[in-house]
Enzyme design. Sequence first.
Site, PDB file in Angstrom:
ATOM      1  CD  GLU A   1      34.120  36.571  41.189  1.00 23.43           C
ATOM      2  OE1 GLU A   1      34.594  35.447  40.935  1.00 23.43           O
ATOM      3  OE2 GLU A   1      32.903  36.784  41.320  1.00 23.43           O
ATOM      4  CB  CYS A   2      40.196  33.145  41.459  1.00 25.95           C
ATOM      5  SG  CYS A   2      39.309  32.372  40.101  1.00 25.95           S
ATOM      6  N   GLY A   3      39.992  35.840  39.294  1.00 25.99           N
ATOM      7  CA  GLY A   3      40.489  36.300  38.001  1.00 25.99           C
ATOM      8  C   GLY A   3      39.813  35.623  36.836  1.00 25.99           C
TER       9      GLY A   3
END
Length: 298
Positions: free
Chosen positions: A261-263
Site C-alpha cells: 500500500e502507498c499509505g
Amino acid sequence: MFSSSEWEEAPRREESGYASASSNHASFADIVFTKPHLRFINQQLKQLEPQDILRWCITTLPSLYQTTAFGLSGLATLDMLSKLQSPVKSQTDLIFLDTLHHFPETLALVEKIKKKYGNVNVHTYRPAAVETPEEFTTKYGEHLWESSEDLYDWIAKIEPQQRAYADLQVKAVLTGRRRSQGGKRKYLDIIEVDDRGVVKVNPLANWTFDQVQNYIFENDVPYNELLDRGYKSIGDWHSTQPVANGEEERSGRWKGRQKTECGIHNKKSRYAQLLAQQESKEREEGLSRSLNTQLQVV
C-alpha cells in the site's frame, strides 16, 4: 398550522421533545459508529449487491465522495452510481490524486471518463506547489520514490489527499478496494472508519476481478488500455508492472518489495507519524516557553 413549506423554512418554535437537525439546541451530539453498530451494519451490507450498498450510502452518509485512480473497481462504481435507481438523487463527486507520475494511458482515460459522465465533477489534486513532472523533479530531486519512498508517498499522495478532504469537507468516501486483491485487503469490511473519522466504504469488497471486468465489458465502460497488456492494478509508472498468470491481482505493484500500500489506505505512513511527533514536540515546547514567560512576569 404550518404548511409543508413553512414547516421546512420557519425557525422551530415548538420542539418534539427530542433533538433533531433543525433543533434550537446549542450543543448537538455527533453521530458516531460504535463497534457493535459498525459490526451490525457490515453484517447486513455484506449480504447486498454493490448497487444496494451504494443506495444505502447516498441516503445515509453526508459529504460523500468517491476516491479513484480510475482502476476497474472505481470505474464500475462510477457507472453503477450513474445508473442507480433511487428515490434519493445525490451526485457523488470524484477525487483524483494526480501524482504527476501516472501512465499517459491513465491520464487519457480520465479525459474519456469526463466526456462519458459529463455531469460528474472530478476534483484533481496534485503535489503541493508543483504542476508538472519536471517541476516535481526540480523541487524534490530525481527518483524520489527510490531515495525516500515514504517521503514520496507523503508528497505525491497522502498530503494531497488530506488537502482534498479538508478543502471539500469530506466525511465519507467510496473506494475500489476488494478482498480478492490480496494482501491486507483480504480482511476488508464493507464499512471502515479511518483514524481521522472519515467513513470508508468498499462497495465492491465481495467481488472478484472477473466479476468487475465482466461488468466493465457488459456495460461498455471505458477502461485503461494497459489492462489489455497484462496490467491489472495500475498506479504510478515507476512502481507498476504487468501481472503474470496465477499471480495476485496487485502483485505488479512495488514488485519484489514487501510494500503493498502507498499509505493512503494505511492508518498512518511512517512519514506522517514523524510529522505528528514533530508537531507534538513543537506544541510542548511552545507551552513550556509560555509557562516560563508567565513565571518570569510573576
